[in-house]
Motif scaffolding. Sequence first.
Motif, PDB file in Angstrom:
ATOM      1  N   GLU A  67      20.769 -11.024   5.167  1.00 22.96           N
ATOM      2  CA  GLU A  67      20.766  -9.574   4.991  1.00 22.96           C
ATOM      3  C   GLU A  67      19.796  -9.159   3.893  1.00 22.96           C
ATOM      4  O   GLU A  67      20.158  -8.467   2.944  1.00 22.96           O
ATOM      5  CB  GLU A  67      22.181  -9.093   4.668  1.00 22.96           C
ATOM      6  CG  GLU A  67      23.207  -9.463   5.722  1.00 22.96           C
ATOM      7  CD  GLU A  67      22.847  -8.929   7.104  1.00 22.96           C
ATOM      8  OE1 GLU A  67      22.363  -7.792   7.190  1.00 22.96           O
ATOM      9  OE2 GLU A  67      23.038  -9.662   8.092  1.00 22.96           O
ATOM     10  N   TYR A  69      15.296  -8.623   2.860  1.00 26.09           N
ATOM     11  CA  TYR A  69      13.929  -8.448   3.345  1.00 26.09           C
ATOM     12  C   TYR A  69      12.968  -8.909   2.265  1.00 26.09           C
ATOM     13  O   TYR A  69      13.065  -8.495   1.109  1.00 26.09           O
ATOM     14  CB  TYR A  69      13.666  -6.971   3.689  1.00 26.09           C
ATOM     15  CG  TYR A  69      14.544  -6.484   4.810  1.00 26.09           C
ATOM     16  CD1 TYR A  69      14.152  -6.626   6.142  1.00 26.09           C
ATOM     17  CD2 TYR A  69      15.782  -5.905   4.552  1.00 26.09           C
ATOM     18  CE1 TYR A  69      14.966  -6.205   7.167  1.00 26.09           C
ATOM     19  CE2 TYR A  69      16.602  -5.485   5.577  1.00 26.09           C
ATOM     20  CZ  TYR A  69      16.187  -5.637   6.893  1.00 26.09           C
ATOM     21  OH  TYR A  69      16.994  -5.225   7.923  1.00 26.09           O
ATOM     22  N   ASN A 318      14.659 -11.672  10.089  1.00 20.47           N
ATOM     23  CA  ASN A 318      14.211 -10.330   9.720  1.00 20.47           C
ATOM     24  C   ASN A 318      12.696 -10.198   9.744  1.00 20.47           C
ATOM     25  O   ASN A 318      12.167  -9.134  10.093  1.00 20.47           O
ATOM     26  CB  ASN A 318      14.747  -9.957   8.337  1.00 20.47           C
ATOM     27  CG  ASN A 318      16.181  -9.469   8.379  1.00 20.47           C
ATOM     28  OD1 ASN A 318      16.719  -9.190   9.445  1.00 20.47           O
ATOM     29  ND2 ASN A 318      16.813  -9.373   7.228  1.00 20.47           N
ATOM     30  N   SER A 321      11.534 -10.064  13.395  1.00 24.13           N
ATOM     31  CA  SER A 321      11.980  -8.839  14.052  1.00 24.13           C
ATOM     32  C   SER A 321      11.036  -7.671  13.829  1.00 24.13           C
ATOM     33  O   SER A 321      11.226  -6.599  14.413  1.00 24.13           O
ATOM     34  CB  SER A 321      13.384  -8.456  13.555  1.00 24.13           C
ATOM     35  OG  SER A 321      14.327  -9.448  13.919  1.00 24.13           O
ATOM     36  N   GLY A 382      17.874  -3.314  12.218  1.00 19.27           N
ATOM     37  CA  GLY A 382      17.270  -3.576  10.922  1.00 19.27           C
ATOM     38  C   GLY A 382      15.955  -2.854  10.752  1.00 19.27           C
ATOM     39  O   GLY A 382      15.490  -2.130  11.640  1.00 19.27           O
TER      40      GLY A 382
END
Length: 462
Positions: A67, A69, A318, A321, A382
């Motif tokens: 969770e 970045y 992440n 994505s 996200g």
Amino acid sequence: MTSRIISLLAPLAGLLHLTSGLDLDLTSIDSIKSVTSTLAYDMMTYYSGNQTGQIPGLLPGPCDSLECYYWWEAGAMFGSLINYWQYTGDDSYNPVVIQALQFQIGPEENFNPPNQSKNMGVDDQDFWAFSAMDAAEAGLPDVGGDTPSWLALAQAVFNFQTTLWEDSTCGGGMRWQVYAFNAGYNLKNTISNGGYFQLAARLARYTGNQTYADWAIKMYDWMEASPLFQTHDDTLYIWDNTDANNNCTDVQHFAWTYNYGTMLMGAAALYNYTGGAEPWGTRVFEILDGAFKLFFPEEYGGNVMTEFQCESTMVCNNDQSSFKAYLARWMAVTALIVPDTYDLIMPKLRESASAAAQQCTGGASGRACGRQWYAANDGSSGVGQQMQALAVIGATTINPGIAPKTANTGGTSESKPDAGTDVGNAPIPQHSPITTADKAGAAILTLMCVGVIVGGSIWIIL
């Protein structure tokens, strides 16, 4: 009775809303602006750097879980907001963008801030430099005063990274990590070397300075001769990384959209800079053809973009994505500055945009975007997922009026070719060598500490 029927049908109406996707009409600029406004707003709900007590420019972290970045993706996000401003004319996010980009400037007057420098990869820095170039090419006014211009920030990154070129292994190229103590220092990867290539090419196009073009050509030639580029069955494969410990004799066979997008944008910039001179036209079409074959499979109609390495198995992290955002963004620019590609690129952007919009049905809002544009919402959400949809839908508005500017076509950002070279390039504190006297002193201090601890322990026991 009527009220009871209505109450029973209400949940079903909610379900219909959740599965309808964003209402996008690609023939209406107002519709595109409305949808991209929603996407940008939802993307920025993840960002709190402009709030009191928070750090401007950073997304949630530190990255000790899924969770979070990494720093680079935040830089890319602000570039997507500059593009959003170009696509729609909505400048409401510009102050946040300016604040973030300025706050992340390091002591070398480039994007190398002390809170990131110790674990910084070359590619991380590149994405912040791309956003500075986006600002210069979009005509975002320089801040002025003692603050470096957008162009100078990109030039400073170029100057810093040029010192990282390494002939001693693999005959050239740059390592992924800036500092040897970081994991991955042994790798020479496409996104770092390709990022430098793109940055140099865009600087050449913007400034007209041949030195940037020379370095871009040098980097492309090295990459093309390395295992990172391989052609099979008339398809150009751009692989992810090669190992300097093996003198770059092997390669990791992973193909990602952002690697193709990075190389495409650089090749397109040099095509435009050279007035269409070869080999840049050939290279643009080779990269584009490879991207079309790999990321727009016939399985989904041939015009919907996929990240095939991870989407279908739901293992994208992440970073991954967000990758499709960069290929979409740079395909759109290529369609403008390499005009012969326009009719090939736009159908893929438009169908991908429609597909992306229809699956933005997730989350509590009922409009969060997932990764799989070719299917119903996959349940993921996200910053990257929002950025990808924002990029591809916004890209459908591309037109000559928002083509990236140069110094000769309306660009006003101030050039500083020697940016960052008049200050030290080592953000990590340097310490004097440890001497024999230092070691003796340390030993005495250690014995004293042990004595205090033992003595205190005896006193407590007694």
